[in-house]
Design a protein around this motif. Structure first.
Motif, PDB file in Angstrom:
ATOM      1  N   UNK A 133       0.808  -1.228   0.000  1.00 61.46           N
ATOM      2  CA  UNK A 133       0.000   0.000   0.000  1.00 61.46           C
ATOM      3  C   UNK A 133       0.838   1.275   0.000  1.00 61.46           C
ATOM      4  N   UNK A 134       2.008   1.238   0.610  1.00 58.99           N
ATOM      5  CA  UNK A 134       2.835   2.445   0.683  1.00 58.99           C
ATOM      6  C   UNK A 134       3.899   2.495  -0.401  1.00 58.99           C
ATOM      7  N   UNK A 135       3.852   1.573  -1.350  1.00 61.97           N
ATOM      8  CA  UNK A 135       4.791   1.627  -2.473  1.00 61.97           C
ATOM      9  C   UNK A 135       4.580   2.906  -3.276  1.00 61.97           C
ATOM     10  N   UNK A 153       0.443   7.996   4.964  1.00 63.51           N
ATOM     11  CA  UNK A 153       1.037   8.536   6.195  1.00 63.51           C
ATOM     12  C   UNK A 153       0.460   7.863   7.433  1.00 63.51           C
ATOM     13  N   UNK A 154      -0.849   7.601   7.416  1.00 66.95           N
ATOM     14  CA  UNK A 154      -1.464   6.917   8.550  1.00 66.95           C
ATOM     15  C   UNK A 154      -0.943   5.483   8.675  1.00 66.95           C
ATOM     16  N   UNK A 155      -0.764   4.811   7.552  1.00 67.33           N
ATOM     17  CA  UNK A 155      -0.220   3.452   7.584  1.00 67.33           C
ATOM     18  C   UNK A 155       1.197   3.441   8.135  1.00 67.33           C
ATOM     19  N   UNK A 178      -8.553  14.343   4.615  1.00 65.70           N
ATOM     20  CA  UNK A 178      -9.078  14.080   5.949  1.00 65.70           C
ATOM     21  C   UNK A 178      -9.179  12.569   6.167  1.00 65.70           C
ATOM     22  N   UNK A 179      -8.147  11.943   6.738  1.00 66.38           N
ATOM     23  CA  UNK A 179      -8.175  10.488   6.903  1.00 66.38           C
ATOM     24  C   UNK A 179      -9.193  10.003   7.924  1.00 66.38           C
ATOM     25  N   UNK A 180      -9.741  10.893   8.740  1.00 63.64           N
ATOM     26  CA  UNK A 180     -10.699  10.479   9.760  1.00 63.64           C
ATOM     27  C   UNK A 180     -12.039  10.062   9.172  1.00 63.64           C
ATOM     28  N   UNK A 181     -12.330  10.489   7.941  1.00 61.17           N
ATOM     29  CA  UNK A 181     -13.594  10.117   7.306  1.00 61.17           C
ATOM     30  C   UNK A 181     -13.377   9.259   6.055  1.00 61.17           C
ATOM     31  N   UNK A 182     -12.209   8.638   5.951  1.00 58.47           N
ATOM     32  CA  UNK A 182     -11.911   7.730   4.853  1.00 58.47           C
ATOM     33  C   UNK A 182     -11.989   6.287   5.343  1.00 58.47           C
ATOM     34  N   UNK A 183     -12.042   5.353   4.419  1.00 55.38           N
ATOM     35  CA  UNK A 183     -11.915   3.933   4.782  1.00 55.38           C
ATOM     36  C   UNK A 183     -10.444   3.568   4.616  1.00 55.38           C
ATOM     37  N   UNK A 208      -4.362   7.823  -1.456  1.00 53.29           N
ATOM     38  CA  UNK A 208      -3.939   9.181  -1.119  1.00 53.29           C
ATOM     39  C   UNK A 208      -2.741   9.205  -0.173  1.00 53.29           C
ATOM     40  N   UNK A 209      -1.979  10.277  -0.252  1.00 57.15           N
ATOM     41  CA  UNK A 209      -0.784  10.401   0.575  1.00 57.15           C
ATOM     42  C   UNK A 209      -1.125  10.370   2.069  1.00 57.15           C
ATOM     43  N   UNK A 210      -2.257  10.975   2.462  1.00 55.62           N
ATOM     44  CA  UNK A 210      -2.603  10.975   3.888  1.00 55.62           C
ATOM     45  C   UNK A 210      -2.903   9.561   4.386  1.00 55.62           C
TER      46      UNK A 210
END
Length: 344
Positions: A238-240, A251-253, A312-317, A246-248
């Protein structure tokens, strides 16, 4: 027709991950490096499936796979849709909306997508959420396409074997994203990968692909020593650089510590594993009220897409599997090299 195990030099499959992660560049890079890249096409219209397959072929002459969700078009009652939209109303103010939009369709037509896959003629077509009819498998075989089914239980693996699949992907509970369960309740398919593999080995004659929580060369060596023919990794890719999330999200991963994932059915209407965030927590309060996939998934798509547009990663899956803390930001080819040749 080519034998499944001879498709790629390395016993490594990059998992199909719907939602934009598996770009043609990622798929091609994995296949070019000796693994089997997989294009997640479940959310793609037929023409896009053909176009992306053509792009992959411009980037590599190696085999690759295309994955679809086996779905029937739902026909939910209007009052059920309105009840589901009402549960999502708290997000509207935050997004500046009057109401959650009703999508033009709940899902793409599976038969049309299958026709596109047959036209695209990848080396492999893989499927999840249900099992194909024997006639559909025969059409794929007639086109020279090998078939892989997804199983979360021994019974499901046996069904795929009986129907004529060329291999079966065993999805342990550690796996990120949606569960592929199609027999019984999703919550009842509770086996981790190692136990699921041990149950299936005495009964399944076709190659077994292991998926769920595998992140390293050591993980791959262990699961193959236990009897799996190939390892399928999703979260690791996923981080490749070639991944399309999305970049955010990346970043969370990369910021995750230990295993910060859990399962929920509230976001999409089907049990799925991902990083905990506010969307998951708020919707979990109504998890027993949301409609089944794909209706809930279609209703929340606009919310998640708008959140992605605003970083906004708080409202993403944020789908991811156990082992997420070991994600790395690497080119895909370098990751394949590390996974299969750790000492080189």
């Amino acid at each position: 027709m080519q034998d499944f195990l001879s498709l790629c030099p390395l016993p490594l499959i990059q998992a199909p991950m719907a939602g934009g992660a598996t770009t043609p560049e990622l798929v091609a890079a994995v296949s070019q490096a000796g693994g089997l890249g997989s294009l997640a096409a479940a959310l793609l219209p037929p023409l896009a499936i053909i176009e992306q397959a053509e792009l992959i072929r411009r980037l590599t002459d190696k085999p690759f796979a295309i994955n679809l969700f086996v779905l029937s078009r739902p026909r939910p009652a209007d009052e059920d849709v309105e009840a589901a939209r009402a549960l999502l109303r708290p997000f509207c103010h935050e997004l500046g909306w009057d109401s959650v939009p009703v999508p033009a369709r709940w899902c793409l037509d599976f038969e049309e997508q299958l026709e596109a896959v047959i036209t695209a003629r990848p080396a492999v077509a893989s499927f999840t959420f249900d099992v194909l009819h024997g006639s559909q498998i025969q059409r794929l075989h007639d086109a020279g396409i090998l078939v892989v089914g997804t199983a979360t239980t021994l019974a499901e693996a046996q069904v795929w074997q009986t129907m004529g699949a060329d291999a079966v992907c065993l999805q342990g509970t550690e796996a990120g994203g949606h569960r592929g369960t199609f027999i019984g309740r999703q919550e009842a398919a509770t086996l981790g990968l190692h136990e699921l593999l041990a149950q299936c080995l005495p009964h399944i004659r076709i190659p077994l692909i292991a998926a769920g929580g595998l992140m390293s060369a050591q993980d791959i060596a262990q699961i193959r020593a236990e009897g799996a023919a190939l390892a399928q990794l999703g979260t690791a890719f996923l981080c490749c650089q070639e991944s399309g999330i999305p970049e955010v999200y990346k970043e969370r991963l990369l910021a995750a510590s230990s295993d910060t994932t859990r399962q929920t059915r509230a976001i999409s209407g089907r049990l799925a594993r991902g990083l905990d965030n506010r969307l998951m927590r708020l919707l979990d309060k109504h998890a027993d009220q949301v409609p089944a996939y794909p209706v809930q998934n279609a209703l929340t798509t606009a919310i998640r897409a708008e959140a992605a547009r605003h970083d906004n990663p708080e409202l993403m899956s944020l789908w991811a599997g156990q082992g997420v803390a070991r994600c790395q930001r690497l080119p895909a080819a370098e990751l394949v090299q590390q996974l299969m040749h750790p000492s080189s």
